[in-house]
Each structure stands twice: as structure tokens, then as C-alpha cells.
Design a protein around this motif. Sequence first.
Motif, short mmCIF file in Angstrom:
data_model
loop_
_atom_site.label_atom_id
_atom_site.label_comp_id
_atom_site.label_asym_id
_atom_site.label_seq_id
_atom_site.Cartn_x
_atom_site.Cartn_y
_atom_site.Cartn_z
N ARG A 7 0.84 -1.20 0.00
CA ARG A 7 0.00 0.00 0.00
C ARG A 7 0.87 1.26 0.00
O ARG A 7 0.66 2.18 -0.79
N ASP A 8 1.86 1.29 0.88
CA ASP A 8 2.72 2.47 0.98
C ASP A 8 3.53 2.68 -0.29
O ASP A 8 3.75 3.82 -0.72
N ARG A 9 3.99 1.60 -0.90
CA ARG A 9 4.72 1.70 -2.17
C ARG A 9 3.80 2.24 -3.26
O ARG A 9 4.20 3.08 -4.08
N TRP A 10 2.56 1.74 -3.30
CA TRP A 10 1.57 2.20 -4.28
C TRP A 10 1.35 3.70 -4.12
O TRP A 10 1.34 4.44 -5.09
N LEU A 11 1.18 4.12 -2.87
CA LEU A 11 0.97 5.54 -2.61
C LEU A 11 2.18 6.38 -2.99
O LEU A 11 2.03 7.49 -3.51
N ARG A 12 3.39 5.86 -2.75
CA ARG A 12 4.60 6.61 -3.16
C ARG A 12 4.64 6.80 -4.67
O ARG A 12 4.96 7.88 -5.16
N CYS A 13 4.33 5.74 -5.41
CA CYS A 13 4.31 5.83 -6.88
C CYS A 13 3.27 6.86 -7.33
O CYS A 13 3.54 7.67 -8.23
N MET A 14 2.11 6.82 -6.71
CA MET A 14 1.06 7.76 -7.10
C MET A 14 1.43 9.18 -6.70
O MET A 14 1.18 10.13 -7.45
N ARG A 15 2.03 9.35 -5.53
CA ARG A 15 2.41 10.70 -5.09
C ARG A 15 3.42 11.31 -6.07
O ARG A 15 3.34 12.49 -6.42
N THR A 16 4.39 10.50 -6.50
CA THR A 16 5.38 10.97 -7.47
C THR A 16 4.71 11.45 -8.74
O THR A 16 5.02 12.52 -9.27
N SER A 17 3.76 10.66 -9.22
CA SER A 17 3.06 11.02 -10.44
C SER A 17 2.23 12.29 -10.27
O SER A 17 2.26 13.18 -11.12
N LEU A 18 1.50 12.38 -9.18
CA LEU A 18 0.68 13.57 -8.95
C LEU A 18 1.55 14.83 -8.84
O LEU A 18 1.18 15.89 -9.33
N TYR A 34 -8.96 10.71 -1.96
CA TYR A 34 -9.62 9.52 -2.49
C TYR A 34 -8.62 8.37 -2.67
O TYR A 34 -8.87 7.24 -2.26
N LEU A 35 -7.49 8.66 -3.30
CA LEU A 35 -6.50 7.61 -3.57
C LEU A 35 -5.96 7.00 -2.29
O LEU A 35 -5.77 5.78 -2.20
N GLU A 36 -5.73 7.82 -1.31
CA GLU A 36 -5.22 7.32 -0.03
C GLU A 36 -6.26 6.41 0.65
O GLU A 36 -5.93 5.33 1.13
N ARG A 37 -7.51 6.85 0.67
CA ARG A 37 -8.56 6.02 1.27
C ARG A 37 -8.72 4.71 0.50
O ARG A 37 -8.87 3.64 1.10
N ALA A 38 -8.67 4.77 -0.82
CA ALA A 38 -8.80 3.56 -1.65
C ALA A 38 -7.63 2.61 -1.39
O ALA A 38 -7.82 1.40 -1.26
N ALA A 39 -6.43 3.15 -1.28
CA ALA A 39 -5.25 2.31 -1.03
C ALA A 39 -5.37 1.59 0.31
O ALA A 39 -5.06 0.40 0.42
N TYR A 40 -5.82 2.29 1.32
CA TYR A 40 -6.00 1.66 2.64
C TYR A 40 -7.07 0.58 2.57
O TYR A 40 -6.96 -0.46 3.22
N ALA A 41 -8.11 0.81 1.79
CA ALA A 41 -9.21 -0.17 1.68
C ALA A 41 -8.78 -1.43 0.94
O ALA A 41 -9.40 -2.48 1.12
N MET A 42 -7.75 -1.35 0.12
CA MET A 42 -7.31 -2.52 -0.65
C MET A 42 -6.44 -3.48 0.15
O MET A 42 -6.19 -4.60 -0.27
N VAL A 43 -5.95 -3.06 1.31
CA VAL A 43 -5.11 -3.93 2.13
C VAL A 43 -5.91 -5.17 2.51
O VAL A 43 -6.99 -5.08 3.07
N ASN A 44 -5.35 -6.33 2.17
CA ASN A 44 -6.03 -7.60 2.47
C ASN A 44 -5.13 -8.58 3.21
O ASN A 44 -5.51 -9.72 3.45
#
Length: 148
Positions: free
Chosen positions: A83-94, A110-120
Motif C-alpha cells: 500500500r505504501d509503495r503504491w501511494l509513493r508511486c502515485m504521489r510521485t506522479s501527482l 480519495y486515492l489514499e482512502r482507496a489504497a488503505y481499503a485494498m489492504v487484504n
Amino acid sequence: MTFYDEVGGYATFERIVDGFYREVAQDPVLKPMYPEEDLGPAAERFTMFLVQYWGGPTTYSERRGHPRLRLRHQPFRVDPDARDRWLRCMRTSLDEVQLSPLHDATLWDYLERAAYAMVNTLPSVPSPAEGRTTLDARSASQDSTENA
């Protein structure tokens, strides 16, 4: 006017997703989660999803049906590190796209909430027998010191 229109439409979301997948391609944890050798199909799906979510054309649903995000991510081990890696990639892009502060904050929320919700998958927690003294063991230890 929708969020989609305000940020520049399809081209803006395409830039966000392209930058994101450029980062994913370099990440040793995230890259293996994408079954295609070429990240192009994943980028196209993600772009269609974001475009639809934020008020653009409904191409995603027309081609793929309901997004079912948690279900679609279930086959993959999404732990807090991923999740944190996904968010880092997205933050770089944004950061590269440079949306207005309000649009950036709205999309990021939205992206941060969605990323946290995907943790399984969560890190394992040691059981009481793994390193914690049980009540019986403490009692036995206390008895032995009191009798000494």
C-alpha cells in the motif's frame, strides 16, 4: 462541471496513470502484481476507472462492468508495505502533473482512502505462546520465588 473537466479531462488522467505505472515498473514489490509483461493494459484499465469515477465517460463500466475494486485486488497480497509503495508511486506522479492544490488534495484523499481499503494482508501477530509469558507460567514462576 465535473472534477474530470476541471482538471483537464482524459489527458490529465492519462498523464497521472502513465507516471504512476512508470514508477510501478521500477518497484520490486508492485511490478510482480501485474500479470501482463507490458503494463499498458493495466494502465488503460486504471485510466478508464479514474476517468469514470471523476465524472468522465463511463467506458470502464461499459467494458468491464462494476469496478468491484476489493474483489479484483483479492488475488494479490496487498499488505501495508505494498500500500505504501503504491501511494509513493502515485504521489510521485501527482507531483509531476501539478494539479491545483484543491484538486490535488481532493484526488489524493480519495486515492489514499482507496489504497488503505485494498489492504487484504496484515503482518502476523505473535500468539501468546510466542514470546509472551502466560498466566500459568507467571504463577509458577511467582510460586518458585516465594518458596525460595
